[in-house]
Design an enzyme around this catalytic site. Structure first.
Site, mmCIF file in Angstrom:
data_model
loop_
_atom_site.group_PDB
_atom_site.id
_atom_site.type_symbol
_atom_site.label_atom_id
_atom_site.label_comp_id
_atom_site.label_asym_id
_atom_site.label_seq_id
_atom_site.Cartn_x
_atom_site.Cartn_y
_atom_site.Cartn_z
ATOM 1 C CD GLU A 278 -2.822 1.487 0.523
ATOM 2 O OE1 GLU A 278 -2.466 1.632 -0.664
ATOM 3 O OE2 GLU A 278 -3.995 1.618 0.902
ATOM 4 C CG ASP A 279 -0.884 4.935 -1.377
ATOM 5 O OD1 ASP A 279 -1.533 4.329 -0.485
ATOM 6 O OD2 ASP A 279 -1.401 5.796 -2.113
ATOM 7 C CG ASP B 197 -4.845 9.165 6.681
ATOM 8 O OD1 ASP B 197 -4.407 9.597 7.751
ATOM 9 O OD2 ASP B 197 -5.609 9.827 5.955
ATOM 10 N NE ARG C 297 -2.813 8.328 -9.188
ATOM 11 C CZ ARG C 297 -3.379 7.984 -8.037
ATOM 12 N NH1 ARG C 297 -2.632 7.564 -7.033
ATOM 13 N NH2 ARG C 297 -4.688 8.052 -7.884
ATOM 14 C CG PHE D 28 -3.031 15.259 1.172
ATOM 15 C CD1 PHE D 28 -3.975 14.370 1.679
ATOM 16 C CD2 PHE D 28 -2.764 15.239 -0.186
ATOM 17 C CE1 PHE D 28 -4.638 13.479 0.841
ATOM 18 C CE2 PHE D 28 -3.424 14.348 -1.027
ATOM 19 C CZ PHE D 28 -4.360 13.471 -0.508
HETATM 20 P P1 IMP Z 1 -6.878 5.117 5.241
HETATM 21 O O1 IMP Z 1 -7.970 4.151 4.937
HETATM 22 O O2 IMP Z 1 -7.420 6.320 5.980
HETATM 23 O O3 IMP Z 1 -5.725 4.490 5.961
HETATM 24 O O4 IMP Z 1 -6.393 5.735 3.870
HETATM 25 C C1 IMP Z 1 -5.538 5.137 2.999
HETATM 26 C C2 IMP Z 1 -5.671 5.762 1.644
HETATM 27 O O5 IMP Z 1 -5.958 7.165 1.713
HETATM 28 C C3 IMP Z 1 -4.381 5.664 0.866
HETATM 29 O O6 IMP Z 1 -4.325 4.484 0.109
HETATM 30 C C4 IMP Z 1 -4.450 6.881 -0.024
HETATM 31 O O7 IMP Z 1 -5.189 6.594 -1.197
HETATM 32 C C5 IMP Z 1 -5.222 7.886 0.767
HETATM 33 N N1 IMP Z 1 -4.356 8.846 1.462
HETATM 34 C C6 IMP Z 1 -4.276 9.047 2.787
HETATM 35 N N2 IMP Z 1 -3.391 10.016 3.072
HETATM 36 C C7 IMP Z 1 -2.903 10.437 1.885
HETATM 37 C C8 IMP Z 1 -1.918 11.413 1.528
HETATM 38 O O8 IMP Z 1 -1.308 12.117 2.344
HETATM 39 N N3 IMP Z 1 -1.666 11.554 0.194
HETATM 40 C C9 IMP Z 1 -2.282 10.808 -0.762
HETATM 41 N N4 IMP Z 1 -3.203 9.878 -0.460
HETATM 42 C C10 IMP Z 1 -3.512 9.688 0.860
#
Ligand code: IMP
Length: 180
Positions: free
Chosen positions: A98-99, A102, A164, A151
């Site tokens: 995963e990237d 959050d 990207r 972000f």
């Molecule tokens: P989570 O479900 O809140 O953990 O969110 C994960 C997803 O939110 C990641 O796969 C990203 O697509 C997006 N995301 C969360 N923070 C960022 C950020 O700082 N930049 C870009 N995408 C983010």
């Protein structure tokens, strides 16, 4: 492209060094085994491409895609699978790539969903981790860098589908992050 201001936080050279370290760790942990690496589209595609070319064990690859419905840039709402894997994972060693973690909602959902298919083992490798923003209990097994709130874009991560392609990672310096 908008005039959003941003500041570099990880250069390409630093990223490549860290990816090599992670690949060495993963190669050691899975020595003598074959991995099925599942990338989470779209954000993980560049990190995953670098990671699998740096590990010294054989890998198969597949992808999932999820949509998250929540508040603006947060994915704190409902997660829905929009692209399934095409590989049988029963009894196999699975690594989700995963990237960024959050709130943890996306990966918690994906892990639970994949566990129902009885993998032999299941671990998560995240390029970035915003630990302080967790809304659910979730720990990745491998993390590239831990960052504070903010972000970030580049190296696969986007802001409204922009940035990207950038080889470095930047933090957006204004509040224009209403959509992912
Ligand atoms: P989570 O479900 O809140 O953990 O969110 C994960 C997803 O939110 C990641 O796969 C990203 O697509 C997006 N995301 C969360 N923070 C960022 C950020 O700082 N930049 C870009 N995408 C983010």
């Amino acid at each position: 492209m908008s005039e959003t201001s941003k500041e570099i936080i990880f250069s390409s050279a630093i990223i490549q060094k860290r990816v090599q370290e992670m690949a060495m760790q993963i190669s050691a942990d899975y020595k003598g085994r074959e991995l099925v690496v599942i990338g989470v589209l779209k954000g993980a595609f560049i990190f995953m491409a670098d990671l699998i070319r740096s590990v010294s064990i054989p890998c198969k690859v597949d992808f999932v895609r999820v949509a998250s419905y929540g508040a603006g840039a947060d994915s704190s709402g409902k997660v829905v699978l929009t692209k399934d894997i095409e590989t049988s994972i029963c009894g196999r060693d699975i690594l989700i790539v995963e990237d960024i973690v959050d709130t943890g909602v996306t990966l918690q959902y994906l892990v639970n969903w994949l566990k129902e298919r009885s993998p032999g083992s299941l671990k998560v490798c995240a390029f970035l981790d915003k630990r302080k923003r967790r809304k659910v209990s979730f720990e990745a097994d491998y993390v590239g860098f831990t960052i504070d709130d903010g972000f970030v874009v580049g190296y696969g991560l986007d802001f409204s589908e922009e940035y990207r392609f950038l080889p470095d990672v930047y933090v957006i310096k204004n509040d224009k992050k209403d959509s992912k």
